[in-house]
Enzyme design. Structure first.
Site, mmCIF file in Angstrom:
data_model
loop_
_atom_site.group_PDB
_atom_site.id
_atom_site.type_symbol
_atom_site.label_atom_id
_atom_site.label_comp_id
_atom_site.label_asym_id
_atom_site.label_seq_id
_atom_site.Cartn_x
_atom_site.Cartn_y
_atom_site.Cartn_z
ATOM 1 N N CYS A 63 1.191 -0.842 0.135
ATOM 2 C CA CYS A 63 0.248 0.144 -0.119
ATOM 3 C C CYS A 63 1.430 1.283 0.035
ATOM 4 O O CYS A 63 1.924 1.546 0.853
ATOM 5 C CB CYS A 63 -0.750 0.420 1.585
ATOM 6 S SG CYS A 63 -2.152 -1.851 1.128
ATOM 7 N N ARG B 44 4.223 -0.386 -4.930
ATOM 8 C CA ARG B 44 3.242 -0.888 -3.602
ATOM 9 C C ARG B 44 2.268 -1.206 -3.527
ATOM 10 O O ARG B 44 2.032 -2.343 -2.607
ATOM 11 C CB ARG B 44 3.617 0.262 -2.760
ATOM 12 C CG ARG B 44 4.849 1.316 -2.524
ATOM 13 C CD ARG B 44 4.547 2.230 -1.191
ATOM 14 N NE ARG B 44 4.076 2.090 0.141
ATOM 15 C CZ ARG B 44 5.299 1.360 0.977
ATOM 16 N NH1 ARG B 44 6.293 1.631 0.721
ATOM 17 N NH2 ARG B 44 5.804 0.976 2.301
ATOM 18 N N TRP C 47 -2.664 -2.919 -2.003
ATOM 19 C CA TRP C 47 -2.743 -3.719 -2.035
ATOM 20 C C TRP C 47 -2.985 -4.540 -0.957
ATOM 21 O O TRP C 47 -2.798 -4.890 0.673
ATOM 22 C CB TRP C 47 -0.446 -4.005 -2.093
ATOM 23 C CG TRP C 47 -0.780 -5.577 -2.631
ATOM 24 C CD1 TRP C 47 -0.272 -5.665 -3.148
ATOM 25 C CD2 TRP C 47 -0.330 -7.038 -1.254
ATOM 26 N NE1 TRP C 47 -0.292 -7.832 -3.136
ATOM 27 C CE2 TRP C 47 0.102 -7.899 -1.822
ATOM 28 C CE3 TRP C 47 -0.286 -6.719 0.327
ATOM 29 C CZ2 TRP C 47 0.162 -9.398 -1.722
ATOM 30 C CZ3 TRP C 47 -0.229 -8.414 0.681
ATOM 31 C CH2 TRP C 47 0.263 -9.475 -0.372
ATOM 32 N N ASN D 213 -1.338 1.941 5.554
ATOM 33 C CA ASN D 213 -0.820 0.816 5.518
ATOM 34 C C ASN D 213 -0.691 0.205 6.043
ATOM 35 O O ASN D 213 0.185 0.978 7.343
ATOM 36 C CB ASN D 213 0.968 1.176 4.938
ATOM 37 C CG ASN D 213 1.163 0.262 4.386
ATOM 38 O OD1 ASN D 213 1.453 -0.474 4.417
ATOM 39 N ND2 ASN D 213 2.895 1.021 4.309
ATOM 40 N N GLY D 214 -0.844 -1.376 6.044
ATOM 41 C CA GLY D 214 -0.274 -1.991 7.388
ATOM 42 C C GLY D 214 -1.209 -3.175 7.914
ATOM 43 O O GLY D 214 -2.210 -3.097 6.958
ATOM 44 N N GLU E 175 17.766 -16.441 -8.833
ATOM 45 C CA GLU E 175 17.474 -15.508 -9.069
ATOM 46 C C GLU E 175 17.041 -14.998 -10.546
ATOM 47 O O GLU E 175 15.723 -15.013 -10.555
ATOM 48 C CB GLU E 175 18.429 -14.710 -9.167
ATOM 49 C CG GLU E 175 17.625 -13.438 -8.984
ATOM 50 C CD GLU E 175 16.999 -12.585 -8.167
ATOM 51 O OE1 GLU E 175 16.404 -12.986 -7.711
ATOM 52 O OE2 GLU E 175 16.672 -11.410 -8.825
ATOM 53 N N LYS F 107 12.957 -14.466 -11.110
ATOM 54 C CA LYS F 107 12.258 -13.772 -11.951
ATOM 55 C C LYS F 107 11.418 -13.633 -13.299
ATOM 56 O O LYS F 107 10.475 -12.845 -13.439
ATOM 57 C CB LYS F 107 13.379 -12.814 -13.145
ATOM 58 C CG LYS F 107 14.857 -11.946 -12.254
ATOM 59 C CD LYS F 107 14.387 -10.015 -12.211
ATOM 60 C CE LYS F 107 13.518 -10.664 -10.999
ATOM 61 N NZ LYS F 107 14.300 -9.893 -9.755
ATOM 62 N N GLU G 213 8.306 -15.069 -11.955
ATOM 63 C CA GLU G 213 7.263 -13.575 -10.978
ATOM 64 C C GLU G 213 6.739 -12.344 -12.343
ATOM 65 O O GLU G 213 5.964 -11.896 -12.490
ATOM 66 C CB GLU G 213 7.974 -12.522 -10.037
ATOM 67 C CG GLU G 213 9.378 -11.804 -10.551
ATOM 68 C CD GLU G 213 9.799 -11.079 -9.878
ATOM 69 O OE1 GLU G 213 9.594 -10.236 -8.919
ATOM 70 O OE2 GLU G 213 11.197 -10.951 -9.501
ATOM 71 N N HIS H 281 17.340 -36.884 -8.363
ATOM 72 C CA HIS H 281 16.936 -37.430 -7.426
ATOM 73 C C HIS H 281 15.116 -36.743 -7.396
ATOM 74 O O HIS H 281 13.598 -37.535 -6.648
ATOM 75 C CB HIS H 281 17.360 -36.672 -5.910
ATOM 76 C CG HIS H 281 18.804 -37.297 -6.137
ATOM 77 N ND1 HIS H 281 19.651 -38.411 -5.786
ATOM 78 C CD2 HIS H 281 20.423 -36.806 -6.089
ATOM 79 C CE1 HIS H 281 20.788 -38.657 -6.120
ATOM 80 N NE2 HIS H 281 21.313 -37.382 -6.250
ATOM 81 N N LYS I 79 6.422 -3.937 -4.260
ATOM 82 C CA LYS I 79 7.791 -3.790 -4.035
ATOM 83 C C LYS I 79 8.253 -3.979 -2.873
ATOM 84 O O LYS I 79 9.155 -4.198 -2.650
ATOM 85 C CB LYS I 79 7.838 -2.418 -4.870
ATOM 86 C CG LYS I 79 9.166 -1.830 -5.043
ATOM 87 C CD LYS I 79 10.047 -2.669 -5.727
ATOM 88 C CE LYS I 79 11.429 -2.271 -5.931
ATOM 89 N NZ LYS I 79 12.025 -3.705 -6.849
#
Ligand code: F6R
Length: 606
Positions: A2, A27, A75, A99-100, A478, A482, A485, A501, A601
């Site tokens: 947010c 955000r 968000w 936000n939170g 990594e 990428k 996402e 395995h 983000k």
């Protein structure tokens, strides 16, 4: 998660907030809204599910004139994505953005008998209701009483209907930064957006109340005493935050890497040797610890894995990399002799922040590697090294990751030197190779169309596997994140030797495999593992250090020759290549590269 924004001054609040919210969308971007105190002193709200561009359309049809307002891009946590759950929320005389997470919102609903009176399913509206309950003309008293009742994290910006032109802000954990700008005062969730408007800002201290008026900002502690803000200066160029002619921030940020890595590394090489004294890092910190533990999430955690491979092999020190979100719950052993390194682009990831606090409680020394100056993780740690990557807007981290790696190389070089693993000549050779990274990485970026071409071969894949050993595996973890996402292709990075395995059961001719081969000591084993998947029908895309050469009879779907560095540094050119691979897949699929679905983000919820 947010983004919140607030402005009070002499200009139109609506336009300023809509522009700022567009930047803040990284955000969260499932709904957006603004509340503006109109010229008649009435607070009006416009909000909707969707992006800021949808809010802008709404405001174009039915805008609000006024010079004081608060805004939000969401968000979703509590309550689904809907117009009603979008912020701001009004209750009685109070309008808030939040936000939170207010963890005890159910108790508060019961205690203040709010069931029938709430319009949304959010915990945020409950905070507005509690504020309204305590408000009887004294805003500071109402805020003080309310925050004592709230459990959880919050950054609240608040307007009271009978105090026009004024915004109040208070926070616990979730960030708020404040600046004088645009002929007035502004607040925002982070400095990336405020940096567009002002070079000077301060981080609102936890449990202090900021009062923003057109003429300036006042700060009060919980006892109502005035306090002095600690002003900071933005540590990046404002023009670095535009798209610079690229279609997406992600491409621009990938392309910026040689420059920002240079800026991260060069000031920290003195007399040819890595030197962190300018960051206030005493050699004793590096010499005296017996163990290192990295705490981080996502991409930053992957940077830690590369750091671990480097440190263990060059410094011969025991190093663990822990997911910050698991750190407190898995009884990780840290003590006075442990150096805990927290890695975070935003410096606001709540899991990383909590892990730092936990490590300190256990007596560990803490060192933050952070991009955003003054961020919570930096402030909570004993020492900090800033990565100098500049603002990273695309949700998928690129330049923040490689500058984190650059700092980890510097730390490794310095630590090896002060602990005697490197003599002066070795330390200089190590630093010399590190200084070559920007030029070598540039060679990969200059050949990006080759990678664009390769990307087309996995555009329609359902699943992709990635394989490599040692450092190659760390790079691929990594690279795989990428791809997942931003392209929504399921992808797994495997240590090559581990495939047989179990996972090799999933390899068919429809599963492209990306292999990275840059480490001499494991390359022949990597080639054997590649043959194992090829004989199950998989086509292989190979990223290989150019000096290794290719076997004559081998067949590849595609090959990209990575410009050569010492093996320990091949992470850098290989990472750029894998970033570009993910980028072009997402681009060619027509996706919103910078704002992948479901992500934000800055992750300020646990
Ligand atoms: C992925 C990505 C995330 C972040 C993670 C930690 O591209 O960006 O995995 O790395 O959310 O964020 P910071 O570094 O801000 O702590």
């Amino acid at each position: 998660m947010c983004g919140i924004i607030g402005y009070t001054g002499v200009k139109g609040a609506q336009e300023i907030m809509l522009d700022a919210l567009e930047i803040l969308e990284y955000r969260g971007y499932d709904s957006a809204g603004i509340a503006v105190c109109g010229e008649d002193s009435c607070v009006r709200i416009r909000k909707c599910a969707g992006r800021v561009k949808d809010l802008r359309l709404l405001c174009e049809k039915d805008g609000i004139l006024g010079t004081c307002g608060i805004g939000h891009t969401r968000w979703a946590t509590h309550g689904g994505v809907s117009d009603a759950n979008a912020h701001p929320h009004r209750f009685g005389k109070v309008t808030v953005t939040h936000n939170g997470i207010v963890e005890n919102y159910r108790d508060l609903v019961q205690r203040y008998r709010l069931e029938e009176r709430l319009q949304s399913q959010t915990d945020s509206e409950v905070a507005a209701a509690v504020l309204d309950h305590f408000y009887s003309g004294d805003p500071l008293a109402a805020i003080r009483k309310t925050v004592l009742k709230l459990k959880g994290t919050f950054a609240l910006s608040i307007m009271f209907e009978d105090i026009p032109g004024t915004i109040f802000a208070v926070r616990n954990v979730s960030p708020i930064v404040i600046a004088r700008a645009q002929g007035g005062s502004m607040l925002a969730s982070d400095v990336t957006v405020l940096g567009q408007y002002s070079k000077e800002y301060f981080v609102l201290p936890e449990f202090y109340v900021a009062v923003l008026k057109a003429g300036g900002v006042e700060l009060y502690d919980m006892a109502g005493e005035t306090a002095e803000p600690e002003w900071l200066t933005v540590n990046w160029d404002v023009d670095r935050s535009g798209k610079g002619g690229y279609p997406f921030y992600m491409e621009k940020e990938i392309m910026e890497q040689p420059q920002v890595i240079r800026e991260t590394v060069l000031p920290r090489i003195q007399g040819g040797i890595p030197d962190l004294s300018g960051d206030g890092i005493p050699d004793s910190l590096l010499a005296d610890c017996t163990r290192i533990c990295v705490v981080a999430c996502g991409t930053a955690m992957h940077a830690g894995l590369v750091g671990k491979a480097l440190m263990q092999s060059l410094v011969r020190i025991h190093m663990d990399v822990e997911l910050a979100s698991e750190f407190m719950y898995t009884d990780v052993i840290v003590d006075e002799e442990t150096l805990v390194i927290a890695i975070s682009q935003s410096g606001e990831t709540i899991d990383t922040l909590e892990a730092v606090k936990h490590a300190k409680k256990n007596g560990a020394k803490t060192l933050a590697i952070v991009n955003v100056r003054g961020a919570s993780v930096a402030r909570a740690s004993d020492y900090v090294i800033y990565t100098n990557a500049g603002p990273e807007i695309a949700v998928a981290s690129t330049k923040a990751y490689t500058t984190q790696l650059a700092v980890l190389y510097l730390l490794t070089g310095r630590m090896a030197y002060v602990r005697g693993s490197f003599g002066e000549e070795e330390a200089k050779a190590f630093a010399g190779e590190l200084m070559r990274v920007p030029e070598v990485m540039q060679k990969v970026l200059d050949r990006r169309e080759e990678i664009h071409y390769i990307a087309r071969s996995i555009l329609n894949a359902q699943d992709v596997f990635m394989m490599g050993r040692g450092l190659d595996h760390a790079i691929l973890l990594e690279g795989s994140l990428k791809l997942k996402e931003i392209s929504y292709i399921h992808s797994e990075a495997y240590a090559s030797g581990e495939l047989k395995h179990g996972t090799i059961a999933l390899i068919t001719e429809d599963t492209p495999v990306v292999a990275v081969v840059t480490q001499d000591k494991v390359k022949s084993k990597e080639f054997s593992n590649i043959k194992e998947v090829q004989s199950r029908g998989a086509g292989v895309i190979l990223f290989i250090k150019e000096t290794f050469g290719l076997e004559k009879d081998a067949v590849w779907d595609s090959v990209f020759m990575l410009p050569a560095m010492e093996d320990g540094f091949m992470v850098m050119p290989a990472s750029a290549a894998l970033q570009l691979l993910a980028y072009y897949v997402s681009l060619d699929k027509g996706l919103d590269v910078d704002k992948p679905r479901n992500l934000a983000k800055v992750v300020t919820v646990e």
